[in-house]
Write an enzyme that holds these catalytic residues in place. Structure first.
Site, mmCIF file in Angstrom:
data_model
loop_
_atom_site.group_PDB
_atom_site.id
_atom_site.type_symbol
_atom_site.label_atom_id
_atom_site.label_comp_id
_atom_site.label_asym_id
_atom_site.label_seq_id
_atom_site.Cartn_x
_atom_site.Cartn_y
_atom_site.Cartn_z
ATOM 1 N N ASP A 180 -6.977 2.225 4.686
ATOM 2 C CA ASP A 180 -8.027 1.272 5.015
ATOM 3 C C ASP A 180 -8.803 1.630 6.283
ATOM 4 O OD1 ASP A 180 -9.393 -0.973 4.068
ATOM 5 O OD2 ASP A 180 -8.386 -2.311 5.477
ATOM 6 N N VAL A 227 0.833 -1.201 0.000
ATOM 7 C CA VAL A 227 0.000 0.000 0.000
ATOM 8 C C VAL A 227 0.867 1.250 0.000
ATOM 9 C CG1 VAL A 227 -1.724 1.321 1.278
ATOM 10 C CG2 VAL A 227 -1.939 -1.165 1.101
ATOM 11 N N GLY A 236 10.961 -4.138 6.890
ATOM 12 C CA GLY A 236 9.559 -4.048 6.493
ATOM 13 C C GLY A 236 9.340 -3.518 5.094
#
Length: 235
Positions: free
Chosen positions: A116, A33, A56
């Protein structure tokens, strides 16, 4: 009795072409994302800083960092990261941490998008079609991102292939017109004449127009006349 004015439909968003050129955009997170968000803001010529531990980062975000397209801070988010941010994009899989980021941004009046989590977004990312200077965004106001993609593809399929190129030529003609009609008083006439050009000329002719054609066309501005490309070249 029906009104002659547009009916108000509440519940929407104010869709704008937000200019972030040269501004500092902070991206928190380094996954898929975040990668998509980074593309959007880099395309808008923003300065992007990514805060995320190196472990990450996905391949695309790592590529942006290695290519020098973004600045990387190799650690988790800290409140001090907001100090120079004009916009914050948070894309981490930690609801509590995301809410903390949003609350900090609210306190500092920094516009933020928490991926989200529609209630924690000052703005949404829609599905965007891009063709040179042409950008078309479809938004579902946070209700269905996948549906936005489907609608955007349908819209794009109905567009001429040369729409972006034609818009580039219109922009060039508009700049040249401002050199001919320089005063503020000419503004309404400039706008009306440019509208007539866009309505009268097919996209193919706009794409084919060269500098010489533009100069000849501009010669008809004072009379508010818009001859066709064939008439200009014949004359």
């Amino acid at each position: 009795m029906a009104s002659k004015y547009p009916e108000i439909q509440g519940g929407g968003s104010l869709i704008l072409a937000w200019q972030v050129r040269g501004k500092n955009v902070l991206v928190i997170g380094g996954g898929e994302v975040a990668a998509g968000r980074i593309v959007h803001v880099l395309n808008a010529d923003a300065h992007v800083t990514v805060v995320c531990p190196r472990s990450g980062l996905n391949d695309e975000v790592a590529h942006r960092i290695a290519a020098g397209q973004v600045t990387h801070i190799d650690r988790p988010f800290a409140p001090s990261d907001l100090d120079d941010a004009a916009m914050v994009l948070c894309a981490v899989d930690d609801p509590a941490a995301s809410t903390e980021v949003y609350q900090l941004c609210q306190a500092r009046r920094i516009p933020a998008n928490i991926a989200d989590v529609p209630p924690e977004c000052d703005f949404y990312f829609g599905s965007v079609h891009r063709d040179g200077p042409l950008q078309i965004m479809v938004s579902t106001n946070g209700n269905g991102p996948k549906m936005a993609n489907i609608v955007r593809r349908k819209v794009a399929e109905g567009l001429p292939e040369n729409a972006g190129a034609a818009i580039l030529k219109v922009g060039e003609l508009r700049r040249k017109l401002r050199e001919v009609a320089t005063t503020a008083e000419e503004g309404p006439k400039r706008m009306k004449w440019m509208s007539k050009v866009c309505e009268a000329w097919p996209l193919e002719d706009l794409c084919d127009m060269d500098d010489g054609d533009m100069e000849k066309l501009l010669g008809h501005y004072q009379e508010a006349n818009v001859p066709s490309l064939a008439q200009i070249r014949a004359g």
